[in-house]
Design a protein around this motif. Structure first.
Motif, PDB file in Angstrom:
ATOM      1  N   SER A  16       0.834  -1.200   0.000  1.00  0.00           N
ATOM      2  CA  SER A  16       0.000   0.000   0.000  1.00  0.00           C
ATOM      3  C   SER A  16       0.863   1.242   0.000  1.00  0.00           C
ATOM      4  O   SER A  16       2.059   1.175   0.291  1.00  0.00           O
ATOM      5  CB  SER A  16      -0.912   0.011   1.230  1.00  0.00           C
ATOM      6  OG  SER A  16      -1.686  -1.157   1.268  1.00  0.00           O
ATOM      7  N   TYR A  17       0.238   2.382  -0.300  1.00  0.00           N
ATOM      8  CA  TYR A  17       1.002   3.626  -0.343  1.00  0.00           C
ATOM      9  C   TYR A  17       0.133   4.838  -0.017  1.00  0.00           C
ATOM     10  O   TYR A  17      -1.084   4.803  -0.132  1.00  0.00           O
ATOM     11  CB  TYR A  17       1.649   3.823  -1.719  1.00  0.00           C
ATOM     12  CG  TYR A  17       0.644   4.148  -2.805  1.00  0.00           C
ATOM     13  CD1 TYR A  17       0.324   5.463  -3.089  1.00  0.00           C
ATOM     14  CD2 TYR A  17       0.017   3.150  -3.530  1.00  0.00           C
ATOM     15  CE1 TYR A  17      -0.606   5.775  -4.073  1.00  0.00           C
ATOM     16  CE2 TYR A  17      -0.909   3.453  -4.513  1.00  0.00           C
ATOM     17  CZ  TYR A  17      -1.208   4.760  -4.781  1.00  0.00           C
ATOM     18  OH  TYR A  17      -2.124   5.068  -5.746  1.00  0.00           O
ATOM     19  N   VAL A  18       0.811   5.916   0.372  1.00  0.00           N
ATOM     20  CA  VAL A  18       0.233   7.256   0.510  1.00  0.00           C
ATOM     21  C   VAL A  18       1.221   8.200  -0.156  1.00  0.00           C
ATOM     22  O   VAL A  18       2.416   8.152   0.137  1.00  0.00           O
ATOM     23  CB  VAL A  18       0.066   7.662   1.996  1.00  0.00           C
ATOM     24  CG1 VAL A  18      -0.386   9.102   2.112  1.00  0.00           C
ATOM     25  CG2 VAL A  18      -0.886   6.730   2.705  1.00  0.00           C
ATOM     26  N   VAL A  19       0.757   9.029  -1.063  1.00  0.00           N
ATOM     27  CA  VAL A  19       1.615  10.034  -1.693  1.00  0.00           C
ATOM     28  C   VAL A  19       1.373  11.353  -0.980  1.00  0.00           C
ATOM     29  O   VAL A  19       0.273  11.886  -1.022  1.00  0.00           O
ATOM     30  CB  VAL A  19       1.338  10.159  -3.208  1.00  0.00           C
ATOM     31  CG1 VAL A  19       2.192  11.261  -3.820  1.00  0.00           C
ATOM     32  CG2 VAL A  19       1.612   8.842  -3.911  1.00  0.00           C
ATOM     33  N   CYS A  20       2.389  11.862  -0.314  1.00  0.00           N
ATOM     34  CA  CYS A  20       2.267  13.065   0.522  1.00  0.00           C
ATOM     35  C   CYS A  20       2.893  14.270  -0.169  1.00  0.00           C
ATOM     36  O   CYS A  20       3.836  14.869   0.334  1.00  0.00           O
ATOM     37  CB  CYS A  20       2.918  12.820   1.871  1.00  0.00           C
ATOM     38  SG  CYS A  20       2.159  11.482   2.781  1.00  0.00           S
ATOM     39  N   PRO A  43      -3.785   2.220  -2.866  1.00  0.00           N
ATOM     40  CA  PRO A  43      -3.753   3.542  -2.237  1.00  0.00           C
ATOM     41  C   PRO A  43      -4.498   3.529  -0.906  1.00  0.00           C
ATOM     42  O   PRO A  43      -5.505   2.844  -0.747  1.00  0.00           O
ATOM     43  CB  PRO A  43      -4.468   4.429  -3.250  1.00  0.00           C
ATOM     44  CG  PRO A  43      -5.350   3.505  -3.999  1.00  0.00           C
ATOM     45  CD  PRO A  43      -4.663   2.174  -4.025  1.00  0.00           C
ATOM     46  N   ILE A  44      -3.984   4.263   0.043  1.00  0.00           N
ATOM     47  CA  ILE A  44      -4.612   4.401   1.358  1.00  0.00           C
ATOM     48  C   ILE A  44      -5.289   5.761   1.422  1.00  0.00           C
ATOM     49  O   ILE A  44      -4.695   6.778   1.076  1.00  0.00           O
ATOM     50  CB  ILE A  44      -3.566   4.285   2.488  1.00  0.00           C
ATOM     51  CG1 ILE A  44      -2.924   2.904   2.464  1.00  0.00           C
ATOM     52  CG2 ILE A  44      -4.192   4.569   3.846  1.00  0.00           C
ATOM     53  CD1 ILE A  44      -1.747   2.758   3.414  1.00  0.00           C
ATOM     54  N   VAL A  57     -21.150  12.188   1.132  1.00  0.00           N
ATOM     55  CA  VAL A  57     -19.988  12.524   0.308  1.00  0.00           C
ATOM     56  C   VAL A  57     -19.391  11.249  -0.302  1.00  0.00           C
ATOM     57  O   VAL A  57     -19.284  10.225   0.349  1.00  0.00           O
ATOM     58  CB  VAL A  57     -18.928  13.266   1.159  1.00  0.00           C
ATOM     59  CG1 VAL A  57     -17.634  13.447   0.398  1.00  0.00           C
ATOM     60  CG2 VAL A  57     -19.468  14.610   1.616  1.00  0.00           C
ATOM     61  N   LYS A  58     -19.001  11.336  -1.567  1.00  0.00           N
ATOM     62  CA  LYS A  58     -18.308  10.250  -2.263  1.00  0.00           C
ATOM     63  C   LYS A  58     -16.834  10.623  -2.331  1.00  0.00           C
ATOM     64  O   LYS A  58     -16.470  11.656  -2.899  1.00  0.00           O
ATOM     65  CB  LYS A  58     -18.850  10.066  -3.671  1.00  0.00           C
ATOM     66  CG  LYS A  58     -20.329   9.820  -3.738  1.00  0.00           C
ATOM     67  CD  LYS A  58     -20.617   8.357  -3.768  1.00  0.00           C
ATOM     68  CE  LYS A  58     -22.101   8.155  -4.033  1.00  0.00           C
ATOM     69  NZ  LYS A  58     -22.724   7.228  -3.188  1.00  0.00           N
ATOM     70  N   ILE A  59     -15.982   9.785  -1.724  1.00  0.00           N
ATOM     71  CA  ILE A  59     -14.545  10.057  -1.683  1.00  0.00           C
ATOM     72  C   ILE A  59     -13.820   9.008  -2.501  1.00  0.00           C
ATOM     73  O   ILE A  59     -14.018   7.808  -2.309  1.00  0.00           O
ATOM     74  CB  ILE A  59     -14.024  10.052  -0.232  1.00  0.00           C
ATOM     75  CG1 ILE A  59     -14.720  11.137   0.587  1.00  0.00           C
ATOM     76  CG2 ILE A  59     -12.510  10.254  -0.200  1.00  0.00           C
ATOM     77  CD1 ILE A  59     -14.348  11.153   2.039  1.00  0.00           C
ATOM     78  N   GLY A  60     -12.963   9.463  -3.414  1.00  0.00           N
ATOM     79  CA  GLY A  60     -12.172   8.558  -4.232  1.00  0.00           C
ATOM     80  C   GLY A  60     -11.082   7.874  -3.411  1.00  0.00           C
ATOM     81  O   GLY A  60     -10.918   8.128  -2.221  1.00  0.00           O
ATOM     82  N   VAL A  61     -10.336   7.020  -4.053  1.00  0.00           N
ATOM     83  CA  VAL A  61      -9.261   6.287  -3.376  1.00  0.00           C
ATOM     84  C   VAL A  61      -8.020   7.164  -3.241  1.00  0.00           C
ATOM     85  O   VAL A  61      -7.789   8.074  -4.025  1.00  0.00           O
ATOM     86  CB  VAL A  61      -8.908   4.977  -4.129  1.00  0.00           C
ATOM     87  CG1 VAL A  61     -10.090   4.044  -4.176  1.00  0.00           C
ATOM     88  CG2 VAL A  61      -8.393   5.269  -5.521  1.00  0.00           C
ATOM     89  N   ILE A  77     -15.275  13.790  -4.338  1.00  0.00           N
ATOM     90  CA  ILE A  77     -13.846  14.081  -4.297  1.00  0.00           C
ATOM     91  C   ILE A  77     -13.140  13.012  -5.122  1.00  0.00           C
ATOM     92  O   ILE A  77     -13.299  11.821  -4.875  1.00  0.00           O
ATOM     93  CB  ILE A  77     -13.328  14.096  -2.854  1.00  0.00           C
ATOM     94  CG1 ILE A  77     -14.061  15.179  -2.069  1.00  0.00           C
ATOM     95  CG2 ILE A  77     -11.822  14.304  -2.827  1.00  0.00           C
ATOM     96  CD1 ILE A  77     -13.758  15.184  -0.609  1.00  0.00           C
ATOM     97  N   GLY A  78     -12.361  13.447  -6.105  1.00  0.00           N
ATOM     98  CA  GLY A  78     -11.690  12.517  -7.010  1.00  0.00           C
ATOM     99  C   GLY A  78     -10.555  11.761  -6.343  1.00  0.00           C
ATOM    100  O   GLY A  78     -10.128  12.060  -5.222  1.00  0.00           O
ATOM    101  N   ASN A  79     -10.066  10.753  -7.037  1.00  0.00           N
ATOM    102  CA  ASN A  79      -8.965   9.935  -6.548  1.00  0.00           C
ATOM    103  C   ASN A  79      -7.712  10.775  -6.295  1.00  0.00           C
ATOM    104  O   ASN A  79      -7.430  11.717  -7.025  1.00  0.00           O
ATOM    105  CB  ASN A  79      -8.627   8.836  -7.553  1.00  0.00           C
ATOM    106  CG  ASN A  79      -9.750   7.849  -7.726  1.00  0.00           C
ATOM    107  OD1 ASN A  79     -10.640   7.754  -6.889  1.00  0.00           O
ATOM    108  ND2 ASN A  79      -9.711   7.099  -8.797  1.00  0.00           N
ATOM    109  N   HIS A  80      -6.987  10.417  -5.265  1.00  0.00           N
ATOM    110  CA  HIS A  80      -5.674  10.990  -4.929  1.00  0.00           C
ATOM    111  C   HIS A  80      -5.726  12.494  -4.667  1.00  0.00           C
ATOM    112  O   HIS A  80      -4.783  13.213  -4.934  1.00  0.00           O
ATOM    113  CB  HIS A  80      -4.651  10.663  -6.011  1.00  0.00           C
ATOM    114  CG  HIS A  80      -4.629   9.219  -6.390  1.00  0.00           C
ATOM    115  ND1 HIS A  80      -4.273   8.232  -5.500  1.00  0.00           N
ATOM    116  CD2 HIS A  80      -4.971   8.583  -7.528  1.00  0.00           C
ATOM    117  CE1 HIS A  80      -4.376   7.058  -6.100  1.00  0.00           C
ATOM    118  NE2 HIS A  80      -4.813   7.238  -7.320  1.00  0.00           N
ATOM    119  N   SER A  81      -6.844  12.958  -4.106  1.00  0.00           N
ATOM    120  CA  SER A  81      -6.990  14.383  -3.793  1.00  0.00           C
ATOM    121  C   SER A  81      -6.488  14.694  -2.392  1.00  0.00           C
ATOM    122  O   SER A  81      -6.436  13.816  -1.542  1.00  0.00           O
ATOM    123  CB  SER A  81      -8.469  14.784  -3.880  1.00  0.00           C
ATOM    124  OG  SER A  81      -8.946  14.650  -5.172  1.00  0.00           O
TER     125      SER A  81
END
Length: 86
Positions: A16-20, A43-44, A57-61, A77-81
């Protein structure tokens, strides 16, 4: 150092990953996240406990919701936002 071979070897050990990457670097966050998706990492999504998100609310991955963020009902909210307080 910028050793791509070393990075690829390390990526074999994670699932898994988180892009900061924030601020005006949304395109870089998007491109890195897409690459990590393609190689099979998950993605986390992180929602800070001091943020408020309406249940509709709909939250992307792979999203990061920062402390103090207020997300109103029916938002998408789109993915990776990266969402933060304004």
């Amino acid at each position: 150092t910028n050793n791509i071979t070393e990075l690829k070897n390390l990526l074999k050990e994670v699932t898994s990953y988180v892009v900061c990457i924030g601020a005006e670097n949304g395109f870089a966050r998007f491109k890195i996240s897409n690459y990590l998706d393609v190689i099979g990492l998950n993605p986390i999504t992180l929602n800070h406990h001091k943020s408020f998100i309406e249940p509709t609310v709909k939250i992307g991955v792979g999203c990061q919701i920062m402390p103090g963020a207020l997300i109103h009902k029916f938002a998408k909210i789109g993915n990776h936002s990266l969402e933060k307080i304004s």
